[in-house]
Design a protein around this motif. Structure first.
Motif, PDB file in Angstrom:
ATOM      1  N   ALA A 250       0.880  -1.043  -0.045  1.00 24.12           N
ATOM      2  CA  ALA A 250       0.027   0.168  -0.023  1.00 24.12           C
ATOM      3  C   ALA A 250       0.882   1.082  -0.155  1.00 24.12           C
ATOM      4  CB  ALA A 250      -1.008  -0.123   1.243  1.00 24.12           C
ATOM      5  N   TYR A 251       1.790   1.129   0.933  1.00 26.11           N
ATOM      6  CA  TYR A 251       2.778   2.441   0.690  1.00 26.11           C
ATOM      7  C   TYR A 251       3.656   2.502  -0.397  1.00 26.11           C
ATOM      8  CZ  TYR A 251       1.842   1.782   5.948  1.00 26.11           C
ATOM      9  OH  TYR A 251       1.525   1.645   7.234  1.00 26.11           O
ATOM     10  N   TRP A 252       3.916   1.565  -1.034  1.00 30.99           N
ATOM     11  CA  TRP A 252       4.697   1.593  -2.367  1.00 30.99           C
ATOM     12  C   TRP A 252       3.543   2.214  -3.655  1.00 30.99           C
ATOM     13  CZ3 TRP A 252       9.884   1.006  -3.396  1.00 30.99           C
ATOM     14  CH2 TRP A 252      10.287   1.095  -4.614  1.00 30.99           C
ATOM     15  N   ALA A 253       2.606   1.721  -3.461  1.00 34.97           N
ATOM     16  CA  ALA A 253       1.572   2.108  -4.403  1.00 34.97           C
ATOM     17  C   ALA A 253       1.090   3.710  -4.368  1.00 34.97           C
ATOM     18  CB  ALA A 253       0.308   1.375  -4.221  1.00 34.97           C
ATOM     19  N   HIS A 254       1.245   4.155  -2.991  1.00 41.94           N
ATOM     20  CA  HIS A 254       1.105   5.443  -2.861  1.00 41.94           C
ATOM     21  C   HIS A 254       2.159   6.278  -3.392  1.00 41.94           C
ATOM     22  CE1 HIS A 254       0.478   9.482  -0.502  1.00 41.94           C
ATOM     23  NE2 HIS A 254       1.684   9.325  -0.522  1.00 41.94           N
ATOM     24  N   MET A 255       3.242   5.750  -3.171  1.00 38.36           N
ATOM     25  CA  MET A 255       4.491   6.521  -3.449  1.00 38.36           C
ATOM     26  C   MET A 255       4.598   6.524  -5.072  1.00 38.36           C
ATOM     27  SD  MET A 255       6.142   8.185  -1.192  1.00 38.36           S
ATOM     28  CE  MET A 255       7.468   8.632  -2.342  1.00 38.36           C
ATOM     29  N   SER A 256       4.343   5.330  -5.537  1.00 39.06           N
ATOM     30  CA  SER A 256       4.215   5.429  -7.063  1.00 39.06           C
ATOM     31  C   SER A 256       3.345   6.353  -7.612  1.00 39.06           C
ATOM     32  CB  SER A 256       3.744   4.097  -7.509  1.00 39.06           C
ATOM     33  OG  SER A 256       4.818   2.884  -7.102  1.00 39.06           O
ATOM     34  N   LEU A 257       2.041   6.449  -7.141  1.00 41.76           N
ATOM     35  CA  LEU A 257       1.176   7.358  -7.753  1.00 41.76           C
ATOM     36  C   LEU A 257       1.741   8.889  -7.354  1.00 41.76           C
ATOM     37  CD1 LEU A 257      -1.821   8.295  -8.485  1.00 41.76           C
ATOM     38  CD2 LEU A 257      -2.403   8.050  -6.208  1.00 41.76           C
ATOM     39  N   ARG A 258       2.135   9.062  -6.230  1.00 43.05           N
ATOM     40  CA  ARG A 258       2.510  10.476  -5.942  1.00 43.05           C
ATOM     41  C   ARG A 258       3.930  10.855  -6.862  1.00 43.05           C
ATOM     42  NH1 ARG A 258       5.715  12.187  -0.344  1.00 43.05           N
ATOM     43  NH2 ARG A 258       4.130  11.113   0.633  1.00 43.05           N
ATOM     44  N   MET A 259       4.818  10.234  -7.034  1.00 42.44           N
ATOM     45  CA  MET A 259       5.931  10.489  -7.769  1.00 42.44           C
ATOM     46  C   MET A 259       5.648  10.607  -9.297  1.00 42.44           C
ATOM     47  SD  MET A 259       8.153  11.048  -5.563  1.00 42.44           S
ATOM     48  CE  MET A 259       9.727  11.267  -6.144  1.00 42.44           C
ATOM     49  N   VAL A 260       5.013   9.451  -9.672  1.00 39.54           N
ATOM     50  CA  VAL A 260       4.574   9.573 -11.223  1.00 39.54           C
ATOM     51  C   VAL A 260       3.692  10.713 -11.631  1.00 39.54           C
ATOM     52  CG1 VAL A 260       3.483   8.303 -13.141  1.00 39.54           C
ATOM     53  CG2 VAL A 260       5.340   7.208 -11.550  1.00 39.54           C
ATOM     54  N   ASP A 261       2.516  10.851 -10.903  1.00 39.49           N
ATOM     55  CA  ASP A 261       1.628  12.058 -11.055  1.00 39.49           C
ATOM     56  C   ASP A 261       2.319  13.479 -11.051  1.00 39.49           C
ATOM     57  OD1 ASP A 261      -0.656  13.916 -11.037  1.00 39.49           O
ATOM     58  OD2 ASP A 261      -0.171  14.049  -8.884  1.00 39.49           O
ATOM     59  N   TRP A 262       3.312  13.746  -9.892  1.00 38.36           N
ATOM     60  CA  TRP A 262       4.087  14.908  -9.781  1.00 38.36           C
ATOM     61  C   TRP A 262       4.881  15.083 -11.044  1.00 38.36           C
ATOM     62  CZ3 TRP A 262       2.959  18.418  -6.164  1.00 38.36           C
ATOM     63  CH2 TRP A 262       3.872  19.517  -5.961  1.00 38.36           C
ATOM     64  N   ALA A 263       5.646  14.115 -11.510  1.00 41.13           N
ATOM     65  CA  ALA A 263       6.467  13.903 -12.472  1.00 41.13           C
ATOM     66  C   ALA A 263       5.631  14.489 -13.883  1.00 41.13           C
ATOM     67  CB  ALA A 263       7.295  12.899 -12.855  1.00 41.13           C
ATOM     68  N   ILE A 264       4.618  13.889 -14.083  1.00 41.07           N
ATOM     69  CA  ILE A 264       3.939  14.184 -15.422  1.00 41.07           C
ATOM     70  C   ILE A 264       3.453  15.563 -15.529  1.00 41.07           C
ATOM     71  CG2 ILE A 264       1.508  13.797 -16.338  1.00 41.07           C
ATOM     72  CD1 ILE A 264       1.842  10.920 -15.399  1.00 41.07           C
ATOM     73  N   ARG A 265       3.228  16.239 -13.948  1.00 37.40           N
ATOM     74  CA  ARG A 265       2.539  17.410 -14.165  1.00 37.40           C
ATOM     75  C   ARG A 265       3.667  18.720 -14.067  1.00 37.40           C
ATOM     76  NH1 ARG A 265      -1.123  18.884  -9.797  1.00 37.40           N
ATOM     77  NH2 ARG A 265      -0.219  17.068  -8.620  1.00 37.40           N
ATOM     78  N   HIS A 266       4.830  18.200 -13.490  1.00 36.05           N
ATOM     79  CA  HIS A 266       5.821  19.204 -13.086  1.00 36.05           C
ATOM     80  C   HIS A 266       7.074  18.992 -13.769  1.00 36.05           C
ATOM     81  CE1 HIS A 266       2.699  19.577  -9.689  1.00 36.05           C
ATOM     82  NE2 HIS A 266       3.254  20.991  -9.948  1.00 36.05           N
ATOM     83  N   HIS A 267       7.419  18.090 -14.363  1.00 37.35           N
ATOM     84  CA  HIS A 267       8.914  17.688 -14.848  1.00 37.35           C
ATOM     85  C   HIS A 267       8.897  17.172 -16.277  1.00 37.35           C
ATOM     86  CE1 HIS A 267      10.364  18.551 -10.803  1.00 37.35           C
ATOM     87  NE2 HIS A 267       9.590  17.551 -10.497  1.00 37.35           N
ATOM     88  N   ASP A 268       9.920  16.743 -16.847  1.00 38.71           N
ATOM     89  CA  ASP A 268      10.022  16.298 -18.131  1.00 38.71           C
ATOM     90  C   ASP A 268       9.738  14.707 -18.350  1.00 38.71           C
ATOM     91  OD1 ASP A 268      12.516  14.973 -17.350  1.00 38.71           O
ATOM     92  OD2 ASP A 268      13.870  16.591 -18.040  1.00 38.71           O
ATOM     93  N   ALA A 269       9.866  14.293 -19.670  1.00 38.68           N
ATOM     94  CA  ALA A 269       9.501  13.056 -20.023  1.00 38.68           C
ATOM     95  C   ALA A 269      10.716  11.926 -19.337  1.00 38.68           C
ATOM     96  CB  ALA A 269       9.497  12.879 -21.478  1.00 38.68           C
ATOM     97  N   GLY A 270      12.022  12.261 -19.122  1.00 37.45           N
ATOM     98  CA  GLY A 270      13.080  11.665 -18.345  1.00 37.45           C
ATOM     99  C   GLY A 270      12.578  11.240 -17.125  1.00 37.45           C
ATOM    100  N   ALA A 271      11.982  12.281 -16.217  1.00 41.36           N
ATOM    101  CA  ALA A 271      11.666  12.165 -14.945  1.00 41.36           C
ATOM    102  C   ALA A 271      10.474  11.290 -14.822  1.00 41.36           C
ATOM    103  CB  ALA A 271      11.428  13.268 -14.470  1.00 41.36           C
ATOM    104  N   VAL A 272       9.415  11.300 -15.685  1.00 43.51           N
ATOM    105  CA  VAL A 272       8.227  10.203 -15.792  1.00 43.51           C
ATOM    106  C   VAL A 272       8.703   9.001 -16.104  1.00 43.51           C
ATOM    107  CG1 VAL A 272       6.133   9.671 -16.952  1.00 43.51           C
ATOM    108  CG2 VAL A 272       6.992  12.272 -16.809  1.00 43.51           C
ATOM    109  N   GLN A 273       9.731   8.810 -16.977  1.00 43.65           N
ATOM    110  CA  GLN A 273      10.246   7.576 -17.045  1.00 43.65           C
ATOM    111  C   GLN A 273      10.925   6.776 -15.891  1.00 43.65           C
ATOM    112  OE1 GLN A 273       9.075   5.692 -19.902  1.00 43.65           O
ATOM    113  NE2 GLN A 273       8.079   7.508 -20.112  1.00 43.65           N
ATOM    114  N   ARG A 274      11.900   7.705 -15.234  1.00 39.45           N
ATOM    115  CA  ARG A 274      12.760   7.253 -14.147  1.00 39.45           C
ATOM    116  C   ARG A 274      11.641   6.862 -12.976  1.00 39.45           C
ATOM    117  NH1 ARG A 274      15.232  11.452 -13.676  1.00 39.45           N
ATOM    118  NH2 ARG A 274      14.580  12.403 -11.747  1.00 39.45           N
ATOM    119  N   TRP A 275      10.644   7.613 -12.946  1.00 34.64           N
ATOM    120  CA  TRP A 275      10.000   7.161 -11.651  1.00 34.64           C
ATOM    121  C   TRP A 275       8.914   6.013 -11.885  1.00 34.64           C
ATOM    122  CZ3 TRP A 275      12.294   8.085  -7.445  1.00 34.64           C
ATOM    123  CH2 TRP A 275      13.102   9.452  -7.396  1.00 34.64           C
TER     124      TRP A 275
END
Length: 283
Positions: A250-275
């Protein structure tokens, strides 16, 4: 709404905030410049008597958690002034010595693990009516307040849609809330600690702190290290071997959602792929 047009979280407008603080409180603080790092922003400021502090946006009630962490032996910054500025709560807090570690070392990670130990059962006594014990939502089945948004993953790509489906499945099977009496920082990664001479001198950015399960912070730390310093991950895994698998999922799923969502909205494609790669590697 297409990728790249999702709403972003506003960054701190320090000059405007300082002008409003002067209007509201009569205290005139001098802006010295932006603090390094951070996603929303913070600024160094100076009081009329020459003291130097840090201006951030945040919840004024987070001061209760900061004080409790300090009483547990964790170096934290005292809140010196709080104000409500045009719908946003801002905090002026003590400036601690040190800077975020670059690079992150095994010694820093071990000191962070020691901080996590100190926060065990730190909130098992009452903090008053403003901090009642209650489950903390992990946002696995619905949007969080400005973060952990589901729609960006649903619309970005097939890969993010598959991740979102797994997040929803985890929320249904492993639960979507956190409970406990530990003090949880909620954004516990090396960018939120200060170090001087190899010694951890401060833990900062307690705005999201809650009463819950301190292992959540270890999952946050592991997730971040997996994307930035993977050679240090085994240090955290030694502790996470004690965490019950459903909670870890459950905690990993939260971090996955948090980091990928944030990367999509605030960072570049490279960050999205990394997270995305980190999210897919766990829990």
């Amino acid at each position: 709404m297409t990728a790249g047009t999702w709403p972003r979280v506003a960054r701190l407008d320090a000059p405007r905030v300082l002008a409003r603080i002067a209007e509201i409180t009569g205290v005139r603080l001098v802006l010295e410049g932006p603090c390094p790092g951070g996603e929303v922003g913070a600024a160094y400021v100076r009081w009329p008597d020459g003291r130097r502090s840090v201006l951030t946006a945040g919840r004024t009630r987070s001061g209760v958690f900061v004080d409790r962490a300090r009483s547990a032996g964790v170096p934290t910054a005292r809140h010196e002034l709080t104000a409500h500025v045009d719908g946003v709560r801002v905090i002026v807090q003590e400036r601690l010595p040190g800077v975020p570690p670059q690079p992150v070392t095994a010694g820093v990670v071990r000191q962070m693990l020691a901080v996590n130990d100190k926060l065990a059962s730190a909130l098992d006594t009452g903090l008053g009516p403003e901090t009642p014990p209650r489950p903390v939502p992990l946002h696995l089945t619905g949007d969080g307040p400005g973060f952990c948004l589901h729609a960006p993953l649903a619309e970005h790509s097939d890969r993010t849609r598959r991740l979102l489906a797994r997040i929803h499945e985890t929320g249904a099977s492993a639960g979507h809330q956190m409970i406990g009496d530990d003090l949880v920082h909620m954004d516990f990664h090396p960018g939120n600690v200060l170090v001087a001479g190899g010694r951890l001198t401060g833990v900062i950015d307690w705005d999201g702190a809650v009463r819950g399960d301190r292992f959540f912070d270890l999952v946050t730390l592991r997730f971040t290290l997996a994307g930035t310093a993977p050679d240090l991950v085994p240090l955290v895994d030694e502790r996470l071997d004690l965490l019950e698998p459903r909670r870890r999922a459950a905690y990993w799923a939260h971090m996955s959602l948090r980091m990928v969502d944030w990367a999509i909205r605030h960072h570049d494609a490279g960050a999205v792929q990394r997270w995305l790669s980190v999210a897919e590697s766990g829990p």
